[in-house]
Enzyme design. Structure first.
Site, PDB file in Angstrom:
ATOM      1  N   THR A   8       0.845  -1.189   0.000  1.00 44.05           N
ATOM      2  CA  THR A   8       0.000   0.000   0.000  1.00 44.05           C
ATOM      3  C   THR A   8       0.878   1.236   0.000  1.00 44.05           C
ATOM      4  O   THR A   8       2.015   1.195   0.476  1.00 44.05           O
ATOM      5  CB  THR A   8      -0.910   0.041   1.250  1.00 44.05           C
ATOM      6  OG1 THR A   8      -1.753   1.200   1.185  1.00 44.05           O
ATOM      7  CG2 THR A   8      -0.103   0.125   2.539  1.00 44.05           C
ATOM      8  N   ASN A  10      -0.752   3.941   1.285  1.00 45.67           N
ATOM      9  CA  ASN A  10      -1.597   4.720   2.184  1.00 45.67           C
ATOM     10  C   ASN A  10      -1.116   4.519   3.632  1.00 45.67           C
ATOM     11  O   ASN A  10      -1.332   3.473   4.235  1.00 45.67           O
ATOM     12  CB  ASN A  10      -3.052   4.253   2.004  1.00 45.67           C
ATOM     13  CG  ASN A  10      -4.025   5.047   2.844  1.00 45.67           C
ATOM     14  OD1 ASN A  10      -3.705   5.460   3.948  1.00 45.67           O
ATOM     15  ND2 ASN A  10      -5.219   5.245   2.320  1.00 45.67           N
ATOM     16  N   ASP A  69      -8.036  -3.548  -0.654  1.00 46.35           N
ATOM     17  CA  ASP A  69      -8.749  -2.516  -1.379  1.00 46.35           C
ATOM     18  C   ASP A  69     -10.053  -2.267  -0.636  1.00 46.35           C
ATOM     19  O   ASP A  69     -10.718  -3.217  -0.208  1.00 46.35           O
ATOM     20  CB  ASP A  69      -9.029  -2.959  -2.825  1.00 46.35           C
ATOM     21  CG  ASP A  69      -9.149  -1.768  -3.763  1.00 46.35           C
ATOM     22  OD1 ASP A  69      -8.309  -0.852  -3.675  1.00 46.35           O
ATOM     23  OD2 ASP A  69     -10.094  -1.735  -4.573  1.00 46.35           O
ATOM     24  N   PHE A 149      -9.055   9.462   7.924  1.00 45.16           N
ATOM     25  CA  PHE A 149      -8.742   9.845   6.538  1.00 45.16           C
ATOM     26  C   PHE A 149      -9.949   9.543   5.654  1.00 45.16           C
ATOM     27  O   PHE A 149     -10.960   9.003   6.112  1.00 45.16           O
ATOM     28  CB  PHE A 149      -7.498   9.096   6.038  1.00 45.16           C
ATOM     29  CG  PHE A 149      -7.692   7.613   5.843  1.00 45.16           C
ATOM     30  CD1 PHE A 149      -7.710   6.751   6.921  1.00 45.16           C
ATOM     31  CD2 PHE A 149      -7.870   7.076   4.572  1.00 45.16           C
ATOM     32  CE1 PHE A 149      -7.886   5.386   6.749  1.00 45.16           C
ATOM     33  CE2 PHE A 149      -8.045   5.705   4.386  1.00 45.16           C
ATOM     34  CZ  PHE A 149      -8.054   4.865   5.486  1.00 45.16           C
ATOM     35  N   GLY A 150      -9.821   9.901   4.382  1.00 47.49           N
ATOM     36  CA  GLY A 150     -10.862   9.571   3.399  1.00 47.49           C
ATOM     37  C   GLY A 150     -12.234  10.083   3.802  1.00 47.49           C
ATOM     38  O   GLY A 150     -12.404  11.264   4.147  1.00 47.49           O
ATOM     39  N   LYS A 172     -12.306   3.669  16.447  1.00 44.00           N
ATOM     40  CA  LYS A 172     -12.648   3.297  15.072  1.00 44.00           C
ATOM     41  C   LYS A 172     -12.492   1.786  14.890  1.00 44.00           C
ATOM     42  O   LYS A 172     -13.317   1.137  14.248  1.00 44.00           O
ATOM     43  CB  LYS A 172     -11.773   4.068  14.062  1.00 44.00           C
ATOM     44  CG  LYS A 172     -12.051   3.690  12.613  1.00 44.00           C
ATOM     45  CD  LYS A 172     -11.233   4.500  11.599  1.00 44.00           C
ATOM     46  CE  LYS A 172     -11.438   3.970  10.173  1.00 44.00           C
ATOM     47  NZ  LYS A 172     -10.658   4.676   9.161  1.00 44.00           N
ATOM     48  N   HIS A 177     -14.343  -1.984   9.276  1.00 43.35           N
ATOM     49  CA  HIS A 177     -14.247  -2.908   8.145  1.00 43.35           C
ATOM     50  C   HIS A 177     -12.833  -3.488   8.015  1.00 43.35           C
ATOM     51  O   HIS A 177     -12.639  -4.670   7.844  1.00 43.35           O
ATOM     52  CB  HIS A 177     -14.602  -2.134   6.868  1.00 43.35           C
ATOM     53  CG  HIS A 177     -14.001  -0.746   6.822  1.00 43.35           C
ATOM     54  ND1 HIS A 177     -14.368   0.230   7.710  1.00 43.35           N
ATOM     55  CD2 HIS A 177     -13.025  -0.196   6.065  1.00 43.35           C
ATOM     56  CE1 HIS A 177     -13.666   1.317   7.483  1.00 43.35           C
ATOM     57  NE2 HIS A 177     -12.828   1.087   6.493  1.00 43.35           N
TER      58      HIS A 177
HETATM   59  P1  ITT Z   1      -3.528   1.799  -1.626  1.00 44.57           P
HETATM   60  O1  ITT Z   1      -4.244   1.377  -2.865  1.00 44.57           O
HETATM   61  O2  ITT Z   1      -2.137   2.264  -1.866  1.00 44.57           O
HETATM   62  O3  ITT Z   1      -3.615   0.767  -0.530  1.00 44.57           O
HETATM   63  P2  ITT Z   1      -5.572   3.884  -1.526  1.00 44.57           P
HETATM   64  O4  ITT Z   1      -5.726   5.091  -0.670  1.00 44.57           O
HETATM   65  O5  ITT Z   1      -5.541   4.021  -3.015  1.00 44.57           O
HETATM   66  O6  ITT Z   1      -4.291   3.091  -1.005  1.00 44.57           O
HETATM   67  P3  ITT Z   1      -8.016   2.280  -1.701  1.00 44.57           P
HETATM   68  O7  ITT Z   1      -8.010   2.329  -3.177  1.00 44.57           O
HETATM   69  O8  ITT Z   1      -8.264   0.967  -1.024  1.00 44.57           O
HETATM   70  O9  ITT Z   1      -6.664   2.857  -1.092  1.00 44.57           O
HETATM   71  O10 ITT Z   1      -9.028   3.263  -1.007  1.00 44.57           O
HETATM   72  C1  ITT Z   1     -10.042   3.890  -1.603  1.00 44.57           C
HETATM   73  C2  ITT Z   1     -10.409   5.147  -0.881  1.00 44.57           C
HETATM   74  O11 ITT Z   1     -11.456   4.807   0.040  1.00 44.57           O
HETATM   75  C3  ITT Z   1      -9.359   5.844  -0.039  1.00 44.57           C
HETATM   76  O12 ITT Z   1      -8.560   6.707  -0.784  1.00 44.57           O
HETATM   77  C4  ITT Z   1     -10.242   6.613   0.930  1.00 44.57           C
HETATM   78  O13 ITT Z   1     -10.726   7.778   0.319  1.00 44.57           O
HETATM   79  C5  ITT Z   1     -11.387   5.642   1.135  1.00 44.57           C
HETATM   80  N1  ITT Z   1     -11.195   4.828   2.340  1.00 44.57           N
HETATM   81  C6  ITT Z   1     -10.604   3.610   2.433  1.00 44.57           C
HETATM   82  N2  ITT Z   1     -10.613   3.177   3.702  1.00 44.57           N
HETATM   83  C7  ITT Z   1     -11.216   4.145   4.430  1.00 44.57           C
HETATM   84  C8  ITT Z   1     -11.508   4.316   5.805  1.00 44.57           C
HETATM   85  O14 ITT Z   1     -11.182   3.395   6.709  1.00 44.57           O
HETATM   86  N3  ITT Z   1     -12.128   5.437   6.190  1.00 44.57           N
HETATM   87  C9  ITT Z   1     -12.469   6.380   5.300  1.00 44.57           C
HETATM   88  N4  ITT Z   1     -12.218   6.316   3.994  1.00 44.57           N
HETATM   89  C10 ITT Z   1     -11.590   5.206   3.559  1.00 44.57           C
END
Ligand code: ITT
Length: 191
Positions: A8, A10, A69, A149-150, A172, A177
């Site tokens: 990852t 992230n 993912d 985040f996200g 959290k 998930h």
């Molecule tokens: P990698 O593929 O490098 O692991 P990424 O950030 O691209 O990192 P994903 O494609 O799995 O990861 O994530 C999709 C998006 O979903 C991510 O950028 C966040 O915006 C959101 N996301 C994932 N997990 C989350 C969480 O626990 N809480 C809030 N948003 C989340």
């Protein structure tokens, strides 16, 4: 002890997963492995993208690898943003722009049901295993909280009265998930 590369880019995911695994495994990040690539996510399912990420890094390193993912699946939007969660508002992968777009698309909508779904792909000794974790909840009308985040500022998990972004990482993780999927990985690796 298993040594696993976590495929990852992230850092938030790394921190959450290190907290959950709590030293049970030796987890090496891409950065620590000296790998600097934008891992492709070209597919239209979480499963296929998770597989892609672990497969690409396994091919480069020949080490045991896992990836995950995650998507936010909103009922009133037919499961969107789902697999497109990171790039919902465009290639910039901007968390705030994604939240803004989501809230606009849900304006006036009374059905706010949503779920986060994580798929973990583990490649162990050349074989792949998948693990899923789901957290059900709802999308708020306004964003709240600064942690996480996200989409964390707009998601309240069932059983809670505040958003993920208002919670500590430990709070959290009571609902997460990601933690549910990683717990399955832990059970598998320790069996
Ligand atoms: P990698 O593929 O490098 O692991 P990424 O950030 O691209 O990192 P994903 O494609 O799995 O990861 O994530 C999709 C998006 O979903 C991510 O950028 C966040 O915006 C959101 N996301 C994932 N997990 C989350 C969480 O626990 N809480 C809030 N948003 C989340």
């Amino acid at each position: 002890m298993h040594t696993l590369i976590f495929a990852t880019n992230n850092q938030n995911k790394v921190e959450e997963i290190r907290k959950v695994t709590n030293g049970l495994f030796n987890i090496i990040t891409l950065k620590e492995a000296g790998i600097d690539i934008d891992i492709p996510e070209p597919h239209n399912t979480l499963e296929a993208n998770a597989t892609e990420k672990s497969t690409v890094i396994h091919a480069m390193t020949k080490e045991n690898v896992f990836s995950e993912d995650t998507g936010l699946e909103v009922a009133a939007l037919n499961g969107e943003p789902g697999v497109k969660s990171a790039r919902y508002a465009g290639e910039g992968r901007d968390f705030q722009a994604n939240i803004d777009k989501l809230l606009v698309n849900l304006e006036g909508q009374t059905d706010r049901q949503a779920q986060f779904r994580t798929v973990v792909s583990l490649i162990l000794n050349e074989k792949e295993y998948l693990f899923e974790g789901i957290c059900k909840g709802r999308i708020t009308v306004e964003q709240k909280g600064l942690k996480g985040f996200g989409y964390d500022p707009v998601f309240i998990p069932d059983g809670a009265d505040k958003t993920f972004a208002e919670m500590t990482m430990d709070e959290k993780n009571q609902y997460s998930h990601r933690k549910k999927a990683i717990n399955k990985l832990i059970d598998f690796l320790l069996a």
